[in-house]
Scaffold this motif. Sequence first.
Motif, short mmCIF file in Angstrom:
data_model
loop_
_atom_site.label_atom_id
_atom_site.label_comp_id
_atom_site.label_asym_id
_atom_site.label_seq_id
_atom_site.Cartn_x
_atom_site.Cartn_y
_atom_site.Cartn_z
N LEU A 109 4.75 6.48 15.97
CA LEU A 109 4.56 7.59 15.03
C LEU A 109 5.89 8.21 14.64
O LEU A 109 6.17 8.44 13.46
N SER A 167 7.75 7.86 10.91
CA SER A 167 8.06 9.09 10.19
C SER A 167 9.55 9.18 9.87
O SER A 167 9.93 9.55 8.74
N GLY A 199 1.96 11.23 5.25
CA GLY A 199 0.58 11.17 5.75
C GLY A 199 -0.19 10.00 5.17
O GLY A 199 -0.90 9.30 5.89
N ARG A 200 -0.04 9.77 3.86
CA ARG A 200 -0.72 8.63 3.24
C ARG A 200 -0.19 7.31 3.79
O ARG A 200 -0.97 6.37 4.02
N LEU A 219 1.18 6.75 6.76
CA LEU A 219 0.69 6.57 8.13
C LEU A 219 -0.78 6.14 8.14
O LEU A 219 -1.18 5.30 8.95
N ALA A 220 -1.57 6.72 7.24
CA ALA A 220 -2.99 6.35 7.17
C ALA A 220 -3.14 4.89 6.76
O ALA A 220 -3.99 4.17 7.30
N ARG A 221 -2.29 4.43 5.83
CA ARG A 221 -2.36 3.02 5.42
C ARG A 221 -1.90 2.10 6.55
O ARG A 221 -2.48 1.02 6.76
N VAL A 251 -2.18 2.59 9.75
CA VAL A 251 -3.25 2.51 10.75
C VAL A 251 -4.32 1.53 10.31
O VAL A 251 -4.90 0.79 11.13
N ARG A 252 -4.57 1.46 9.01
CA ARG A 252 -5.57 0.51 8.48
C ARG A 252 -5.01 -0.90 8.33
O ARG A 252 -5.75 -1.82 7.97
N ASP A 309 -2.58 -1.62 6.16
CA ASP A 309 -2.13 -1.76 4.78
C ASP A 309 -0.68 -1.29 4.69
O ASP A 309 -0.37 -0.11 4.87
#
Length: 314
Positions: A17, A21, A66-67, A69-71, A73-74, A76
């Motif tokens: 993380l 970042s 944030g976007r 990191l969300a990708r 995790v998926r 992407d």
Amino acid sequence: MLIYLLRRLLLAASVMLVAVSLLFCLVFLVPGDPASVALSPRASEAQKQALRVTMGLDQPAPVQIGRFLARVVRGDLGEDVLTHRPVAQLIARALPNTLVLALCAIGWAMALGIPLGCWAALRQNSWADRIIGVLSISVIALPAFVVTIYALLIFSVTLKWFPAIGAGHRGDVASQLHALVLPSLTVALGWIGYLSRLVRASMLEVLKENHIRTFRAFGMPDRLIALRYALPIAVVPVVSVLGVGIGSLLSGAVLTKIVFARPGLGKLAFDSVISRNFSVVMGTVVVTSGLYVLANLIADVINTCLDPRVRQEL
């Protein structure tokens, strides 16, 4: 043991993380505009601004992080702005070559460095010990680019023992292994010297332990003591160092891949930095960071299995 693994997994996730970042923040400091790279030089400012909105570059940095990191995790990693192909697909094609080169380099380092260090420790202050020490320090001190270039000139250009460029013919395992020998050995050469010195120092410390003296008092042969009882403890620092050094092996392989024209993550990242292709750069760094964290996690688990003292502390 289960609690220990959960703690290590939590720590690994925290490291990833923070690394992702920081990576995203550093990208904002690099000169260049992804929208300008994706479009032709004749593109208008309105077209560039529309692409920035499509890519989400008009949003504040925290929202973009944030976007992203969300990708991640998926799974992407975004889209290549030049070829419009998924970055994960590009990395999936390059990753096997990088892993094969790094694992072969680790194999060379362990197969040569550990026996040399053990032999030097068993013959402390002998001519063999001095020769191994001089050679080890010499290969450690040599810059990687010097080793790579001279290895290419000597073994590929002059002697013609190995191919100068490429990763071998696709589908021909013998050709691929032949093309892998010289690059992997040049990457591993410094680590061979480093591991031999580390194993020698660790082995000398273990041979002074009380249980080793007890074995000798019972008349057990020195070679059996060294291989069966001293070496498993002496290699524990080696596992830790290799876990930390996997990042150095991956980064050190970049120059080797460029010189030998081998495909892989290093060449992909290098070409992406030159072309200011930020999405591919970020994807390769994320995957490399993940490999680094995974290697350290595996090294900690192996150390726990090898060293009884670590298991007692869990």
